[in-house]
Design a protein around this motif. Structure first.
Motif, PDB file in Angstrom:
ATOM      1  N   VAL A  84       8.152  -8.528   6.845  1.00 50.67           N
ATOM      2  CA  VAL A  84       6.861  -8.148   7.424  1.00 50.67           C
ATOM      3  C   VAL A  84       6.227  -9.363   8.086  1.00 50.67           C
ATOM      4  O   VAL A  84       6.565 -10.509   7.762  1.00 50.67           O
ATOM      5  CB  VAL A  84       5.906  -7.566   6.344  1.00 50.67           C
ATOM      6  N   ASP A  85       5.289  -9.115   8.990  1.00 46.86           N
ATOM      7  CA  ASP A  85       4.566 -10.209   9.637  1.00 46.86           C
ATOM      8  C   ASP A  85       3.453 -10.744   8.745  1.00 46.86           C
ATOM      9  O   ASP A  85       3.207 -11.942   8.712  1.00 46.86           O
ATOM     10  CB  ASP A  85       3.970  -9.755  10.973  1.00 46.86           C
ATOM     11  N   ASP A  86       2.740  -9.855   8.038  1.00 42.19           N
ATOM     12  CA  ASP A  86       1.587 -10.249   7.233  1.00 42.19           C
ATOM     13  C   ASP A  86       1.841  -9.881   5.774  1.00 42.19           C
ATOM     14  O   ASP A  86       1.624  -8.742   5.358  1.00 42.19           O
ATOM     15  CB  ASP A  86       0.329  -9.561   7.768  1.00 42.19           C
ATOM     16  N   LEU A  87       2.305 -10.853   5.007  1.00 37.35           N
ATOM     17  CA  LEU A  87       2.661 -10.615   3.609  1.00 37.35           C
ATOM     18  C   LEU A  87       1.445 -10.205   2.777  1.00 37.35           C
ATOM     19  O   LEU A  87       1.530  -9.289   1.961  1.00 37.35           O
ATOM     20  CB  LEU A  87       3.319 -11.865   3.015  1.00 37.35           C
ATOM     21  N   ASP A  88       0.312 -10.861   2.986  1.00 35.35           N
ATOM     22  CA  ASP A  88      -0.871 -10.571   2.182  1.00 35.35           C
ATOM     23  C   ASP A  88      -1.391  -9.158   2.439  1.00 35.35           C
ATOM     24  O   ASP A  88      -1.743  -8.438   1.497  1.00 35.35           O
ATOM     25  CB  ASP A  88      -1.960 -11.611   2.450  1.00 35.35           C
ATOM     26  N   ALA A  89      -1.441  -8.735   3.692  1.00 36.00           N
ATOM     27  CA  ALA A  89      -1.902  -7.383   4.010  1.00 36.00           C
ATOM     28  C   ALA A  89      -0.951  -6.339   3.439  1.00 36.00           C
ATOM     29  O   ALA A  89      -1.381  -5.303   2.925  1.00 36.00           O
ATOM     30  CB  ALA A  89      -2.039  -7.212   5.526  1.00 36.00           C
ATOM     31  N   THR A  90       0.353  -6.621   3.498  1.00 31.85           N
ATOM     32  CA  THR A  90       1.329  -5.691   2.940  1.00 31.85           C
ATOM     33  C   THR A  90       1.187  -5.615   1.429  1.00 31.85           C
ATOM     34  O   THR A  90       1.228  -4.522   0.851  1.00 31.85           O
ATOM     35  CB  THR A  90       2.761  -6.087   3.336  1.00 31.85           C
ATOM     36  N   GLU A  91       0.991  -6.750   0.780  1.00 30.74           N
ATOM     37  CA  GLU A  91       0.809  -6.725  -0.674  1.00 30.74           C
ATOM     38  C   GLU A  91      -0.428  -5.920  -1.057  1.00 30.74           C
ATOM     39  O   GLU A  91      -0.409  -5.179  -2.041  1.00 30.74           O
ATOM     40  CB  GLU A  91       0.729  -8.137  -1.252  1.00 30.74           C
ATOM     41  N   ALA A  92      -1.476  -6.027  -0.282  1.00 24.68           N
ATOM     42  CA  ALA A  92      -2.682  -5.231  -0.556  1.00 24.68           C
ATOM     43  C   ALA A  92      -2.365  -3.736  -0.471  1.00 24.68           C
ATOM     44  O   ALA A  92      -2.807  -2.952  -1.325  1.00 24.68           O
ATOM     45  CB  ALA A  92      -3.795  -5.610   0.423  1.00 24.68           C
ATOM     46  N   ARG A  93      -1.590  -3.319   0.531  1.00 19.81           N
ATOM     47  CA  ARG A  93      -1.204  -1.903   0.650  1.00 19.81           C
ATOM     48  C   ARG A  93      -0.338  -1.468  -0.526  1.00 19.81           C
ATOM     49  O   ARG A  93      -0.486  -0.360  -1.052  1.00 19.81           O
ATOM     50  CB  ARG A  93      -0.488  -1.650   1.979  1.00 19.81           C
ATOM     51  N   VAL A  94       0.588  -2.342  -0.936  1.00 23.35           N
ATOM     52  CA  VAL A  94       1.453  -2.040  -2.077  1.00 23.35           C
ATOM     53  C   VAL A  94       0.602  -1.804  -3.327  1.00 23.35           C
ATOM     54  O   VAL A  94       0.804  -0.842  -4.071  1.00 23.35           O
ATOM     55  CB  VAL A  94       2.490  -3.169  -2.295  1.00 23.35           C
ATOM     56  N   PHE A 140       7.446 -11.401  -2.350  1.00 25.35           N
ATOM     57  CA  PHE A 140       7.121 -10.795  -3.626  1.00 25.35           C
ATOM     58  C   PHE A 140       7.990  -9.550  -3.771  1.00 25.35           C
ATOM     59  O   PHE A 140       8.635  -9.108  -2.815  1.00 25.35           O
ATOM     60  CB  PHE A 140       5.625 -10.451  -3.758  1.00 25.35           C
ATOM     61  N   TYR A 141       8.018  -9.003  -4.969  1.00 21.53           N
ATOM     62  CA  TYR A 141       8.795  -7.802  -5.261  1.00 21.53           C
ATOM     63  C   TYR A 141       7.888  -6.759  -5.901  1.00 21.53           C
ATOM     64  O   TYR A 141       6.849  -7.093  -6.481  1.00 21.53           O
ATOM     65  CB  TYR A 141       9.913  -8.106  -6.270  1.00 21.53           C
ATOM     66  N   PHE A 142       8.305  -5.487  -5.821  1.00 21.82           N
ATOM     67  CA  PHE A 142       7.679  -4.422  -6.597  1.00 21.82           C
ATOM     68  C   PHE A 142       8.710  -3.334  -6.826  1.00 21.82           C
ATOM     69  O   PHE A 142       9.702  -3.244  -6.119  1.00 21.82           O
ATOM     70  CB  PHE A 142       6.425  -3.862  -5.902  1.00 21.82           C
ATOM     71  N   ARG A 143       8.468  -2.523  -7.855  1.00 21.67           N
ATOM     72  CA  ARG A 143       9.318  -1.358  -8.130  1.00 21.67           C
ATOM     73  C   ARG A 143       8.530  -0.112  -7.800  1.00 21.67           C
ATOM     74  O   ARG A 143       7.408   0.063  -8.263  1.00 21.67           O
ATOM     75  CB  ARG A 143       9.727  -1.312  -9.598  1.00 21.67           C
ATOM     76  N   GLU A 144       9.150   0.747  -7.001  1.00 19.02           N
ATOM     77  CA  GLU A 144       8.498   2.018  -6.708  1.00 19.02           C
ATOM     78  C   GLU A 144       8.648   2.926  -7.927  1.00 19.02           C
ATOM     79  O   GLU A 144       9.352   2.589  -8.872  1.00 19.02           O
ATOM     80  CB  GLU A 144       9.025   2.627  -5.405  1.00 19.02           C
ATOM     81  N   SER A 145       7.989   4.080  -7.909  1.00 13.96           N
ATOM     82  CA  SER A 145       7.907   4.927  -9.103  1.00 13.96           C
ATOM     83  C   SER A 145       9.259   5.425  -9.602  1.00 13.96           C
ATOM     84  O   SER A 145       9.406   5.742 -10.773  1.00 13.96           O
ATOM     85  CB  SER A 145       6.966   6.101  -8.855  1.00 13.96           C
ATOM     86  N   GLY A 146      10.275   5.478  -8.747  1.00 12.27           N
ATOM     87  CA  GLY A 146      11.605   5.901  -9.162  1.00 12.27           C
ATOM     88  C   GLY A 146      12.465   4.768  -9.692  1.00 12.27           C
ATOM     89  O   GLY A 146      13.602   4.985 -10.083  1.00 12.27           O
ATOM     90  N   GLY A 147      11.942   3.548  -9.697  1.00 15.31           N
ATOM     91  CA  GLY A 147      12.657   2.407 -10.253  1.00 15.31           C
ATOM     92  C   GLY A 147      13.354   1.522  -9.245  1.00 15.31           C
ATOM     93  O   GLY A 147      13.947   0.507  -9.613  1.00 15.31           O
ATOM     94  N   ILE A 148      13.324   1.855  -7.963  1.00 15.23           N
ATOM     95  CA  ILE A 148      13.986   1.033  -6.954  1.00 15.23           C
ATOM     96  C   ILE A 148      13.111  -0.179  -6.649  1.00 15.23           C
ATOM     97  O   ILE A 148      11.922  -0.043  -6.376  1.00 15.23           O
ATOM     98  CB  ILE A 148      14.279   1.830  -5.673  1.00 15.23           C
ATOM     99  N   GLU A 149      13.731  -1.367  -6.717  1.00 12.42           N
ATOM    100  CA  GLU A 149      12.998  -2.595  -6.440  1.00 12.42           C
ATOM    101  C   GLU A 149      13.031  -2.894  -4.944  1.00 12.42           C
ATOM    102  O   GLU A 149      14.066  -2.748  -4.289  1.00 12.42           O
ATOM    103  CB  GLU A 149      13.607  -3.759  -7.216  1.00 12.42           C
ATOM    104  N   ILE A 150      11.882  -3.323  -4.440  1.00 12.72           N
ATOM    105  CA  ILE A 150      11.758  -3.674  -3.020  1.00 12.72           C
ATOM    106  C   ILE A 150      11.240  -5.103  -2.933  1.00 12.72           C
ATOM    107  O   ILE A 150      10.242  -5.448  -3.578  1.00 12.72           O
ATOM    108  CB  ILE A 150      10.820  -2.701  -2.281  1.00 12.72           C
ATOM    109  N   GLU A 151      11.950  -5.931  -2.166  1.00 12.18           N
ATOM    110  CA  GLU A 151      11.502  -7.294  -1.887  1.00 12.18           C
ATOM    111  C   GLU A 151      10.803  -7.271  -0.539  1.00 12.18           C
ATOM    112  O   GLU A 151      11.320  -6.726   0.441  1.00 12.18           O
ATOM    113  CB  GLU A 151      12.685  -8.257  -1.817  1.00 12.18           C
ATOM    114  N   VAL A 152       9.619  -7.888  -0.473  1.00 12.65           N
ATOM    115  CA  VAL A 152       8.885  -7.995   0.772  1.00 12.65           C
ATOM    116  C   VAL A 152       8.793  -9.477   1.099  1.00 12.65           C
ATOM    117  O   VAL A 152       8.358 -10.285   0.267  1.00 12.65           O
ATOM    118  CB  VAL A 152       7.483  -7.368   0.657  1.00 12.65           C
ATOM    119  N   VAL A 153       9.230  -9.849   2.289  1.00 11.94           N
ATOM    120  CA  VAL A 153       9.298 -11.251   2.682  1.00 11.94           C
ATOM    121  C   VAL A 153       8.673 -11.438   4.050  1.00 11.94           C
ATOM    122  O   VAL A 153       8.700 -10.537   4.892  1.00 11.94           O
ATOM    123  CB  VAL A 153      10.775 -11.749   2.671  1.00 11.94           C
TER     124      VAL A 153
END
Length: 128
Positions: free
Chosen positions: A83-93, A112-125
């Motif tokens: 993503v271009d804006d990590l902080d804005a994306t983290e706020a949406r997450v 940063f990373y997060f897990r969606e409700s089904g358990g799949i991990e997503i890395e956002v860079v």
């Protein structure tokens, strides 16, 4: 040089998963419809790359992901999204109700990373 066009991932609910990716990353549904074994697929992404998210005929729910994908051959460890804006994306997450973790500043970017409700991990860079 070859390029990666798409990945195909089994999820609990392809429509909900694709909608979540659209809200977080601005992606659009490129195609949706019937798929192998009587399941359903949704292709979500941009012009050149996308995720094909699939659920079998059992519908939402299905099987739970393995406890440790890094110990399963062929396991999905995480999906990486730039993503271009990590902080804005983290706020949406966080607005979606997901907990972020494993923040790191490293050469050449931040993540940063997060897990969606089904358990799949997503890395956002971000490399910005």
């Amino acid at each position: 040089m070859a390029r990666l066009e798409h990945l195909n991932v089994t999820v609990a609910d392809p429509d909900a998963f694709a909608a979540m990716l659209g809200r977080l990353f601005g992606w659009r549904v490129r195609w949706s419809g019937g798929a192998i074994h009587g399941g359903r697929s949704v292709h979500v992404g941009g012009e050149d790359t996308y995720l094909a998210v699939y659920a079998g005929p059992e519908g939402p729910g299905g099987q739970t992901p393995p406890a440790d994908s890094y110990r399963q051959r062929g396991g999905l460890n995480h999906i990486g999204v730039v993503v271009d804006d990590l902080d804005a994306t983290e706020a949406r997450v966080k607005e979606e109700g997901f907990k972020t973790h494993s923040h790191a500043d490293y050469e050449p970017g931040r993540r940063f990373y997060f897990r969606e409700s089904g358990g799949i991990e997503i890395e956002v860079v971000s490399y910005a």
